[in-house]
Scaffold this active site. Sequence first.
Site: not given
Ligand code: AMP
Length: 214
Positions: A13, A87, A124, A157, A168
């Site tokens: 994404k 999400r 990654r 990360r 996740r």
């Molecule tokens: P990402 O960088 O999109 O993979 O997001 C990393 C982490 O941020 C996720 O595993 C969640 O802990 C948190 N996060 C990001 N977006 C959301 C969302 N829309 N709702 C809840 N947690 C989020």
Amino acid sequence: MILILTGAPGAGKGTQADLLADRDGFRKISTGDALRNQIKKGTEIGLKASGYMSAGKLVPDDILLNVLQAEMDAVNGQKILLDGYPRNVNQAEALNKICPNGAVAGVVHLDVAREALISRLSGRRVCSQCGSSFHLTLNPPKTEGICDRCGGSLTQRPDDSLEKVAIRLDVYESETKPVLEFYKVRNLYHKVDGNQGTEDVYRQVHAHVVNFAE
Ligand code: AMP
């Protein structure tokens, strides 16, 4: 107009969102990036979010709604691309409430097999300075551990460890997948095979986006 890019963690994404921002004039809102920024700055939101994030779990919806609203206000009136929101179904409903009717023009789902997601995420490496993303074998930097773009050091990360990746992906299955159905019944859902190379995926995503804009 709002374009939602959805898919499991590691589906690409972020990569596609950056291409759509560069080539098609979208303003990207990544809730994951926004939360990591809050953590970096040591804000109250960052403090509340960091435990959930490092555990691989979703941050509570009320926090996300505040983050999303602030980001949307900052890019008011532009072509917006959401990366990482909604999400869960509750967030999809919240988005419907804060957007004018019809603002969500389409939802593109990058569909990638679980095995590939595990390998993409656990390999990654991310630049600690500019956020650029690399992969140990699929997209290695020219010099090991060093960002090609800015020379910053590359790190993993904390939520990309194998153990956290499994959590996740399970959270994605149970909480985010129902969001696909939410948009299917509203005729906004489009699937793209995300197992292909970056440019092939972009071409297909772009073909959908052109239709939304008409
Ligand atoms: P990402 O960088 O999109 O993979 O997001 C990393 C982490 O941020 C996720 O595993 C969640 O802990 C948190 N996060 C990001 N977006 C959301 C969302 N829309 N709702 C809840 N947690 C989020």
